[in-house]
Scaffold this motif. Structure first.
Motif, mmCIF file in Angstrom:
data_model
loop_
_atom_site.group_PDB
_atom_site.id
_atom_site.type_symbol
_atom_site.label_atom_id
_atom_site.label_comp_id
_atom_site.label_asym_id
_atom_site.label_seq_id
_atom_site.Cartn_x
_atom_site.Cartn_y
_atom_site.Cartn_z
ATOM 1 N N THR A 1 -16.059 134.421 61.405
ATOM 2 C CA THR A 1 -14.997 133.646 62.069
ATOM 3 C C THR A 1 -14.227 134.530 63.055
ATOM 4 O OG1 THR A 1 -14.773 132.293 60.076
ATOM 5 C CG2 THR A 1 -12.951 132.202 61.648
ATOM 6 N N LEU A 2 -13.869 135.741 62.600
ATOM 7 C CA LEU A 2 -13.096 136.639 63.468
ATOM 8 C C LEU A 2 -13.916 137.029 64.699
ATOM 9 C CD1 LEU A 2 -11.294 138.953 60.859
ATOM 10 C CD2 LEU A 2 -10.498 136.830 61.879
ATOM 11 N N LYS A 3 -15.213 137.264 64.497
ATOM 12 C CA LYS A 3 -16.073 137.609 65.639
ATOM 13 C C LYS A 3 -16.175 136.433 66.615
ATOM 14 C CE LYS A 3 -18.997 141.255 63.810
ATOM 15 N NZ LYS A 3 -20.284 141.576 63.175
ATOM 16 N N ALA A 4 -16.218 135.220 66.072
ATOM 17 C CA ALA A 4 -16.277 134.039 66.950
ATOM 18 C C ALA A 4 -14.982 133.924 67.756
ATOM 19 C CB ALA A 4 -16.510 132.774 66.129
ATOM 20 N N ILE A 5 -13.850 134.236 67.120
ATOM 21 C CA ILE A 5 -12.566 134.186 67.840
ATOM 22 C C ILE A 5 -12.593 135.168 69.010
ATOM 23 C CG2 ILE A 5 -10.069 134.643 67.669
ATOM 24 C CD1 ILE A 5 -10.213 133.813 64.723
ATOM 25 N N LEU A 6 -13.223 136.320 68.765
ATOM 26 C CA LEU A 6 -13.249 137.374 69.782
ATOM 27 C C LEU A 6 -14.442 137.251 70.732
ATOM 28 C CD1 LEU A 6 -12.315 140.270 67.356
ATOM 29 C CD2 LEU A 6 -10.879 139.377 69.183
ATOM 30 N N ASN A 7 -15.197 136.174 70.585
ATOM 31 C CA ASN A 7 -16.400 135.968 71.417
ATOM 32 C C ASN A 7 -17.435 137.074 71.246
ATOM 33 O OD1 ASN A 7 -16.319 133.579 72.654
ATOM 34 N ND2 ASN A 7 -15.193 134.297 74.453
ATOM 35 N N LYS B 1 -8.550 137.212 80.607
ATOM 36 C CA LYS B 1 -7.090 137.150 80.537
ATOM 37 C C LYS B 1 -6.627 137.360 79.094
ATOM 38 C CE LYS B 1 -5.185 133.850 83.640
ATOM 39 N NZ LYS B 1 -4.806 132.431 83.688
ATOM 40 N N ILE B 2 -7.399 136.778 78.178
ATOM 41 C CA ILE B 2 -7.009 136.807 76.763
ATOM 42 C C ILE B 2 -7.136 138.209 76.168
ATOM 43 C CG2 ILE B 2 -7.752 136.006 74.475
ATOM 44 C CD1 ILE B 2 -8.333 133.304 75.805
ATOM 45 N N LYS B 3 -8.157 138.937 76.575
ATOM 46 C CA LYS B 3 -8.429 140.261 75.972
ATOM 47 C C LYS B 3 -7.211 141.191 76.021
ATOM 48 C CE LYS B 3 -12.424 140.283 74.126
ATOM 49 N NZ LYS B 3 -13.803 140.066 74.531
ATOM 50 N N GLU B 4 -6.447 141.097 77.118
ATOM 51 C CA GLU B 4 -5.233 141.920 77.249
ATOM 52 C C GLU B 4 -4.226 141.618 76.124
ATOM 53 O OE1 GLU B 4 -3.933 144.220 79.477
ATOM 54 O OE2 GLU B 4 -5.821 144.392 80.569
ATOM 55 N N ASN B 5 -4.275 140.354 75.656
ATOM 56 C CA ASN B 5 -3.273 139.900 74.671
ATOM 57 C C ASN B 5 -3.649 140.177 73.222
ATOM 58 O OD1 ASN B 5 -1.186 138.587 76.217
ATOM 59 N ND2 ASN B 5 -2.781 137.133 76.845
ATOM 60 N N ILE B 6 -4.862 140.693 73.011
ATOM 61 C CA ILE B 6 -5.316 140.845 71.620
ATOM 62 C C ILE B 6 -5.512 142.304 71.242
ATOM 63 C CG2 ILE B 6 -6.958 140.000 69.895
ATOM 64 C CD1 ILE B 6 -8.072 138.113 71.932
ATOM 65 N N GLY C 1 -17.381 124.031 68.746
ATOM 66 C CA GLY C 1 -15.979 124.247 68.382
ATOM 67 C C GLY C 1 -15.196 124.853 69.529
ATOM 68 N N THR C 2 -13.860 124.691 69.442
ATOM 69 C CA THR C 2 -13.011 125.307 70.470
ATOM 70 C C THR C 2 -12.043 126.281 69.835
ATOM 71 O OG1 THR C 2 -11.515 123.436 70.309
ATOM 72 C CG2 THR C 2 -13.022 123.425 72.184
ATOM 73 N N ILE C 3 -11.802 127.363 70.544
ATOM 74 C CA ILE C 3 -10.851 128.369 70.066
ATOM 75 C C ILE C 3 -9.910 128.693 71.218
ATOM 76 C CG2 ILE C 3 -10.558 130.676 69.081
ATOM 77 C CD1 ILE C 3 -13.447 130.453 68.007
ATOM 78 N N LYS C 4 -8.615 128.606 70.913
ATOM 79 C CA LYS C 4 -7.620 128.944 71.937
ATOM 80 C C LYS C 4 -6.734 130.063 71.441
ATOM 81 C CE LYS C 4 -7.318 124.440 74.146
ATOM 82 N NZ LYS C 4 -6.554 123.208 74.193
ATOM 83 N N ILE C 5 -6.427 130.983 72.347
ATOM 84 C CA ILE C 5 -5.451 132.030 72.030
ATOM 85 C C ILE C 5 -4.350 131.923 73.071
ATOM 86 C CG2 ILE C 5 -5.045 134.527 71.889
ATOM 87 C CD1 ILE C 5 -7.775 134.858 70.681
ATOM 88 N N MET C 6 -3.126 131.816 72.607
ATOM 89 C CA MET C 6 -1.977 131.605 73.486
ATOM 90 C C MET C 6 -2.234 130.421 74.437
ATOM 91 S SD MET C 6 0.331 133.650 72.636
ATOM 92 C CE MET C 6 0.518 135.032 71.551
ATOM 93 N N GLY C 7 -2.867 129.407 73.895
ATOM 94 C CA GLY C 7 -3.123 128.191 74.664
ATOM 95 C C GLY C 7 -4.303 128.288 75.615
ATOM 96 N N MET C 8 -4.928 129.466 75.684
ATOM 97 C CA MET C 8 -6.048 129.632 76.630
ATOM 98 C C MET C 8 -7.388 129.585 75.898
ATOM 99 S SD MET C 8 -4.607 132.681 79.088
ATOM 100 C CE MET C 8 -3.748 133.650 77.870
#
Ligand SMILES: Nc1ncnc2c1ncn2[C@@H]1O[C@H](COP(=O)(O)OP(=O)(O)OP(=O)(O)O)[C@@H](O)[C@H]1O
Length: 288
Positions: free
Chosen positions: A48-54, A76-81, A61-68
């Motif tokens: 699951t964690l690997k899927a979140i991180l692509n 853009k997301i990688k900077e935030n994680i 399924g869809t995964i959003k981080i900070m709405g993205m």
């Protein structure tokens, strides 16, 4: 500006491997919260964690981080994680200073001062190569690096496993400090349920690729309980009263949904508080 209350949103995540499947995994990590992700070996946490991180391709399924969306807006997301996985991802011959230079090339928000502060706080030497670090030192180094590019979300896979209680407490304190910012959030998988007892706001329990439980920790722990009774009383329970039971030689141990209603039904009964570990064991080993 979009205002999202969830730092991470996972909806109907599916991933099939030979002999294992993540089935419609859905849960959120609210901002300002720590979500503990628990489950037995092979339950599907790392997948699951690997899927979140692509890091793996999902089937759906869809995964959003900070709405993205994590696929459409991956860069853009990688900077935030900030990410910490069990084991050390840095090359063995590197020293702490080399890592700082490397991270500064990768992350535009790399904060060398902050990184140096963490190295000092964790008492990590700057003259030794990583291969000379102990397991705890490697873990602390990864955490220092993960926190120093000023992420909003931390994703931690077994970040405290194999560490002694003193180091674990230091690390948990750092996580608690991080979460003081209401825009921040942490998703942490761990087998050390006592750590989650200390820091988690929510618990998500995965079993054989399916989410069985997703609830605010304190609500769950104050609602559920363990009733010990004989067969006669057990037979008087309705199916809705309990989640799972375990039968011993002479008695039954029952994980009940709602301590208070059981106490009304059986005024003399003793219903103990259940720990996270006990709840997990009932779900995995108990009967329905
Ligand atoms: N790349 C892969 N190819 C095939 N099967 C895989 C792959 N990665 C993981 N699996 C399988 O998926 C299942 C879930 O593994 P996963 O690592 O997600 O479990 P986990 O909950 O993190 O376990 P642990 O607590 O032991 O780390 C296991 O049966 C594993 O063998």
């Amino acid at each position: 500006m979009i205002n999202v209350s969830n730092a991470i949103e996972i909806e109907n995540l599916n991933k099939k491997f030979k002999g294992f499947e993540l089935k419609n995994v859905s849960f959120n990590v609210p901002k300002g919260c720590i979500v503990g992700f628990v489950g037995e070996n092979g339950a599907g946490k790392t997948t699951t964690l690997k899927a979140i991180l692509n890091l793996i391709n999902r089937d759906s399924g869809t995964i959003k981080i900070m709405g993205m969306d994590t696929i459409k807006e991956e860069k853009k997301i990688k900077e935030n994680i900030g990410v910490v996985f069990d084991g050390c991802n840095f090359h063995d011959n590197l020293k702490t200073g080399d890592i700082s230079k490397m991270m500064a090339c990768i992350y535009k928000n790399w904060n060398k001062e902050r990184y140096d502060q963490y190295l000092k706080k964790f008492k990590l030497p700057n003259d030794k190569a990583i291969k000379e670090f102990s397991r705890g030192m490697k873990m602390k180094l990864q955490i220092a690096a993960a926190l120093s590019h000023e992420p909003k979300v931390l994703i931690l896979d077994e970040a405290t496993s194999g560490l002694d209680p003193v180091i674990r407490e230091e690390i948990l304190d750092v996580f608690m400090e991080f979460i003081q910012d209401e825009e921040h959030a942490i998703l942490i998988s761990s087998h050390i349920t006592s750590d989650l007892d200390k820091i988690a706001d929510y618990l998500v329990f995965i079993h054989q690729g399916e989410i069985l439980l997703n609830e605010e920790k304190e609500t769950m722990l104050s609602r559920m309980g363990i009733l010990k009774c004989g067969e006669e009383d057990f037979r008087r329970l309705d199916q809705d009263d309990y989640i799972r039971y375990r039968k011993n030689h002479f008695s039954f141990e029952i994980l009940v949904n709602d301590k208070q209603s059981i106490k009304k039904k059986f005024p003399d009964a003793i219903v103990d508080r259940a720990t996270i570990e006990e709840i997990m064991l009932f779900y995995v080993k108990g009967e329905k």
